[in-house]
Design a protein around this motif. Structure first.
Motif, mmCIF file in Angstrom:
data_model
loop_
_atom_site.group_PDB
_atom_site.id
_atom_site.type_symbol
_atom_site.label_atom_id
_atom_site.label_comp_id
_atom_site.label_asym_id
_atom_site.label_seq_id
_atom_site.Cartn_x
_atom_site.Cartn_y
_atom_site.Cartn_z
ATOM 1 N N ALA A 36 8.237 51.320 48.764
ATOM 2 C CA ALA A 36 8.748 52.419 48.354
ATOM 3 C C ALA A 36 8.031 52.668 47.163
ATOM 4 O O ALA A 36 8.537 52.297 45.964
ATOM 5 N N VAL A 37 6.959 53.595 46.535
ATOM 6 C CA VAL A 37 6.686 53.742 45.184
ATOM 7 C C VAL A 37 7.046 55.651 45.710
ATOM 8 O O VAL A 37 5.964 56.068 46.448
ATOM 9 N N ALA A 38 8.039 56.112 44.855
ATOM 10 C CA ALA A 38 8.126 57.594 44.669
ATOM 11 C C ALA A 38 7.829 58.201 43.227
ATOM 12 O O ALA A 38 8.015 57.542 42.285
ATOM 13 N N ASP A 39 7.255 59.142 43.229
ATOM 14 C CA ASP A 39 7.200 60.087 41.589
ATOM 15 C C ASP A 39 7.884 61.000 42.175
ATOM 16 O O ASP A 39 8.534 61.889 43.025
ATOM 17 N N THR A 40 8.522 61.960 41.267
ATOM 18 C CA THR A 40 8.372 63.191 40.832
ATOM 19 C C THR A 40 7.702 64.844 40.783
ATOM 20 O O THR A 40 7.967 66.465 39.337
ATOM 21 N N GLY A 41 6.499 64.214 40.799
ATOM 22 C CA GLY A 41 5.579 64.979 40.182
ATOM 23 C C GLY A 41 5.186 66.404 41.045
ATOM 24 O O GLY A 41 6.347 66.960 41.753
ATOM 25 N N VAL A 42 4.035 66.404 41.318
ATOM 26 C CA VAL A 42 3.528 67.761 41.768
ATOM 27 C C VAL A 42 3.751 67.769 42.802
ATOM 28 O O VAL A 42 3.940 69.351 43.674
ATOM 29 N N GLY A 43 3.491 66.308 44.147
ATOM 30 C CA GLY A 43 3.216 66.682 45.044
ATOM 31 C C GLY A 43 2.019 67.063 45.577
ATOM 32 O O GLY A 43 1.120 67.367 45.261
ATOM 33 N N ILE A 44 1.621 66.812 46.608
ATOM 34 C CA ILE A 44 0.377 67.112 47.965
ATOM 35 C C ILE A 44 0.951 67.708 48.631
ATOM 36 O O ILE A 44 1.827 68.101 49.306
ATOM 37 N N ASP A 45 -0.528 69.053 49.041
ATOM 38 C CA ASP A 45 -0.063 69.827 49.461
ATOM 39 C C ASP A 45 -0.143 69.371 51.165
ATOM 40 O O ASP A 45 -1.138 68.257 51.333
ATOM 41 N N THR A 46 0.336 69.940 51.649
ATOM 42 C CA THR A 46 0.116 69.484 53.843
ATOM 43 C C THR A 46 -0.825 69.681 54.680
ATOM 44 O O THR A 46 -1.536 68.270 55.029
ATOM 45 N N ALA A 47 -2.232 70.722 54.074
ATOM 46 C CA ALA A 47 -3.159 70.251 54.420
ATOM 47 C C ALA A 47 -4.157 69.403 53.869
ATOM 48 O O ALA A 47 -4.893 69.044 54.863
ATOM 49 N N LEU A 48 -3.645 68.301 52.908
ATOM 50 C CA LEU A 48 -4.325 67.738 52.235
ATOM 51 C C LEU A 48 -4.224 66.720 52.531
ATOM 52 O O LEU A 48 -4.295 64.583 52.302
ATOM 53 N N LEU A 49 -3.002 66.601 53.682
ATOM 54 C CA LEU A 49 -2.417 64.828 53.678
ATOM 55 C C LEU A 49 -3.137 63.761 54.337
ATOM 56 O O LEU A 49 -3.512 62.242 54.264
ATOM 57 N N ASP A 50 -4.065 64.412 55.439
ATOM 58 C CA ASP A 50 -4.523 63.987 55.861
ATOM 59 C C ASP A 50 -5.821 63.057 56.033
ATOM 60 O O ASP A 50 -6.786 62.579 55.851
ATOM 61 N N ARG A 51 -6.914 63.822 54.326
ATOM 62 C CA ARG A 51 -8.007 63.531 53.385
ATOM 63 C C ARG A 51 -7.720 62.154 52.591
ATOM 64 O O ARG A 51 -8.301 61.788 51.612
ATOM 65 N N LYS A 62 5.908 55.067 51.392
ATOM 66 C CA LYS A 62 6.311 53.640 51.721
ATOM 67 C C LYS A 62 5.310 52.489 52.473
ATOM 68 O O LYS A 62 4.939 52.954 53.870
ATOM 69 N N ILE A 63 4.938 51.372 52.051
ATOM 70 C CA ILE A 63 4.112 50.989 53.222
ATOM 71 C C ILE A 63 4.795 49.645 53.594
ATOM 72 O O ILE A 63 5.881 48.936 52.844
ATOM 73 N N ILE A 105 0.735 51.915 56.511
ATOM 74 C CA ILE A 105 1.521 53.332 55.054
ATOM 75 C C ILE A 105 1.491 54.650 55.875
ATOM 76 O O ILE A 105 1.340 55.464 56.463
ATOM 77 N N GLN A 106 2.502 55.038 55.027
ATOM 78 C CA GLN A 106 3.545 56.333 55.302
ATOM 79 C C GLN A 106 3.736 57.145 53.996
ATOM 80 O O GLN A 106 3.957 56.914 52.958
ATOM 81 N N VAL A 107 2.876 58.436 53.776
ATOM 82 C CA VAL A 107 3.162 59.010 52.942
ATOM 83 C C VAL A 107 4.089 60.422 53.374
ATOM 84 O O VAL A 107 4.129 61.309 54.616
ATOM 85 N N GLU A 108 5.167 60.396 52.313
ATOM 86 C CA GLU A 108 5.968 62.222 52.610
ATOM 87 C C GLU A 108 6.350 63.107 51.325
ATOM 88 O O GLU A 108 6.374 62.499 49.511
ATOM 89 N N SER A 109 5.224 64.204 51.727
ATOM 90 C CA SER A 109 5.133 64.907 50.247
ATOM 91 C C SER A 109 5.852 66.605 49.859
ATOM 92 O O SER A 109 4.841 66.760 51.395
ATOM 93 N N GLU A 110 5.911 67.053 49.319
ATOM 94 C CA GLU A 110 5.672 68.777 50.048
ATOM 95 C C GLU A 110 4.639 69.322 48.244
ATOM 96 O O GLU A 110 5.557 68.820 47.037
ATOM 97 N N PRO A 111 4.221 70.198 48.482
ATOM 98 C CA PRO A 111 4.120 70.659 46.829
ATOM 99 C C PRO A 111 5.722 71.349 45.816
ATOM 100 O O PRO A 111 6.454 71.206 46.609
ATOM 101 N N GLY A 112 5.299 70.702 44.412
ATOM 102 C CA GLY A 112 6.395 70.659 43.931
ATOM 103 C C GLY A 112 7.841 70.027 44.094
ATOM 104 O O GLY A 112 8.644 69.890 42.661
ATOM 105 N N ARG A 113 7.689 68.734 45.046
ATOM 106 C CA ARG A 113 8.872 68.097 44.928
ATOM 107 C C ARG A 113 8.227 66.532 45.585
ATOM 108 O O ARG A 113 8.883 65.676 45.742
ATOM 109 N N GLY A 114 7.552 66.197 44.369
ATOM 110 C CA GLY A 114 6.876 65.147 44.364
ATOM 111 C C GLY A 114 5.895 63.745 45.889
ATOM 112 O O GLY A 114 5.800 65.026 46.748
#
Length: 612
Positions: free
Chosen positions: A402-417, A463-464, A450-459
């Motif tokens: 697992a690699v987690a960050d506290t960055g800007v996060g990823i928009d849900t609409a972009l997770l598939d790309r 998980k691989i 591989i699994q990605v969990e992210s929200e804008p502003g929440r890093g």
């Protein structure tokens, strides 16, 4: 035995059918058509009701009635009720006035309604609720007294009430096709249903019956199917992109082989103070960067040769800690949490390091103002349900990185790309757009997930999952100092390469280093040269993919004529056409393009049987 309300209801319904039968006999066609059907059909319904009542009386007398038997009886009444509704018994012209009091009539009607598993609403002509059945109370959570007098639209979501009103009007007017309209339970849950409605009378009371069948399980199944279809579509899309990327990388590697080779020859010919040396060095460095990019493309397209070994992922992470700290910078806190006694993996160590580097770089770019990067390992078990999200994975034991960050996060609409090559949300010129694509390809090639969990502003958290290996870690061989590039001793080499520039370069280099070269651009040309020289060759150096014939077929033809012939294969990648499993199973030597001159010369000496 005292008859309960259900038996009274059946008796009432029987009497109603008899009245309708008499009514039909007196006026067989009051509206221009027989709305009830033949009297024989009515007699059949009466007989079924009689049999059903006897069955209920028998079941009522048995103290040990099983739930299955009760369910069968309930289903029988359900079917009978739907048959009556479909035949229009409750939707025809006015029946004779009921002799019983309205309260008793409603009680008898409700007793039948309560058998139904569907949601049933009895409405007045204005849509106000007169009565509901038990299913509405038990599964929607509405007490009857809370609904009495309310407009039925109140049990639909506010934003869908206009649509529901139009649908109910159409249904009541005779357009009785099932139409999905969601209901709103008392606690706010949406329940997907198909709705039917019919007008009728009970005594003097005009009523509208609304029946809603719960189709939530079907909706869930349809949603699951859509999810699987989307997974397949995404996998096909990524596979198509991967094929394109792999093809581009293969062609690009041939170009790099020439650029790297001639720049190395140029540097060897130039003195340390030569003014042209700096330019040659820049050419060499640019070619090396290009080679690194093609390796990422090959990793994404899963056409990169794997060099698996048994290793401990904790050791890989720990060994890279110093480099990762330098990579992310001092304004980002690196926290590493490793689970002890982690199962071993059988994987390519270089690719594990590539995953860590790419995810660390991605995290650093997501935290321009600094932050925290957490890298952790853990054991995990994936079952059949979990593996549905990972097409290549199979149920079993896994190691999770697992690699987690506290960055800007990823928009849900972009997770598939985010795993598409060259797709990037970063500013122009920042990154290559291949980092996450490379990670995706490596994970898939290792049959992981591989699994990605992210929200804008929440890093973001990646998980691989890698499948574990039950064996023990192999001992590391003792290191040895690099030797100078060995020279040839006049060995005759049949060079088979379809790319003109690569073939000319290799011929030049190998001739300068003591070999006799016989170049061929195809398998047919190689066979012709081989026959002309009567098979007098020490080694056949072949590109894996040839335009007219598989290199393995060519090698078989050559070995059948000269069993002592040595073989060395090369390619920009090892796709299905290259038959890499056969190459590996036969233990044929292989060197990947692009390579430097020293590695090429060593590979030749090893293929010729020398121990270097």
């Amino acid at each position: 035995m005292k008859e309960n309300g259900l038996f009274l209801n059946i008796t009432s319904l029987e009497q109603r059918l008899k009245d309708l039968q008499q009514y039909a006999a007196e006026d067989a066609d009051p509206t221009g058509e027989s709305w009830l059907g033949s009297q024989e059909e009515v007699r059949q319904m009466l007989q079924e009701l009689h049999l059903a009542r006897e069955e209920l009386r028998r079941l009522n007398g048995e103290l040990q009635t099983t739930r299955q038997t009760a369910a069968e009886a309930r289903a029988r009444f359900q079917s009978l009720w739907e048959s009556l509704l479909d035949r229009g018994v409750l939707a025809g012209p006015a029946a004779p006035e009921a002799e019983e009091a309205p309260q008793e009539s409603w009680a008898n009607l409700l007793a039948l309604f309560n058998i139904l598993e569907d949601f049933l609403f009895v409405l007045d002509p204005e849509g106000r609720i007169l009565q509901v059945n038990l299913a509405v109370q038990e599964r929607l959570g509405y007490p009857p007294e809370e609904l009495w007098g309310l407009n039925v639209l109140q049990v639909f979501p506010p934003e869908r009430q206009g649509e529901a009103a139009a649908v109910l009007a159409d249904l009541a007017a005779g357009f009785n096709q099932p139409f999905p309209v969601p209901l709103l339970s008392r606690d706010g849950e949406l329940i997907h249903v198909e709705t039917k409605a019919a007008k009728g009378r009970w005594g003097r009371q005009e009523i509208v019956l609304v029946i809603c069948r719960d189709i939530t399980p079907r909706k869930l199944a349809e949603a699951h199917l859509r999810h699987r279809e989307e997974q397949l579509r995404r996998a096909q899309k990524m596979e198509a992109i991967g094929q394109l990327a792999g093809g581009v990388a293969h062609d690009f590697n041939n170009l790099l082989m020439v650029i790297m080779g001639y720049s190395e020859l140029t540097l060897n010919a130039l003195g340390t103070e030569d003014p042209l040396r700096k330019g040659a060095e820049q050419i060499s460095k640019a070619a090396a960067r290009g080679a690194a990019l093609t390796q990422q493309l090959l990793a994404f397209s899963r056409r990169q040769e794997l060099r698996p070994q048994i290793l401990d992922l904790n050791t890989v992470v720990a060994d890279m800690e110093k480099m990762l700290r330098r990579l992310i910078g001092e304004d980002i806190e690196l926290v590493i949490s490793l689970t002890s006694d982690l199962p071993r993996l059988k994987t390519d160590q270089g690719q594990m390091e590539q995953i860590l580097m790419n995810l660390a770089i991605n995290a650093r770019q997501a935290m321009p103002q600094g932050g925290k990067l957490l890298i952790s390992t853990a054991q995990a078990a994936l079952n059949g349900i979990s593996c549905k999200n990972f097409p290549e994975a199979r149920p079993g034991q896994y190691v999770c990185l697992a690699v987690a960050d506290t960055g800007v996060g990823i928009d849900t609409a972009l997770l598939d790309r985010i795993f598409e090559p060259f797709f990037s949300t970063k500013a122009r010129g920042v990154g290559t757009g291949l980092g996450l694509a490379t990670v995706y390809g490596i994970v898939k090639q290792h049959k992981g997930g591989i699994q990605v969990e992210s929200e804008p502003g929440r890093g973001a958290t990646f998980k691989i999952y890698f499948p574990t290996y039950a064996g023990k870690a192999a001992e590391k061989p003792e290191g040895s100092a690099l030797l100078a590039a060995p020279l040839g001793r006049g060995e005759r080499i049949l060079l088979v390469e379809d790319d003109d520039a690569v073939r000319d370069f290799m011929s030049t280099v190998l001739e300068e280093h003591g070999y006799q070269l016989f170049p061929a651009a195809s398998a047919a040309a190689a066979l012709e040269i081989f026959q002309k020289e009567q098979g007098n060759f020490h080694l056949a150096f072949c590109d894996v993919v040839l335009p007219d014939k598989s290199s393995l077929q060519l090698v078989e033809d050559l070995l059948s004529a000269n069993p002592g012939l040595r073989v060395l294969l090369t390619s920009g990648y090892t796709d299905q056409r290259a038959q890499w499993p056969l190459i590996r199973s036969r233990g044929l030597p292989f060197i990947q393009k692009p390579c430097n001159i020293s590695d090429l010369l060593r590979a030749l000496r090893i293929a010729l049987g020398e121990n270097l």
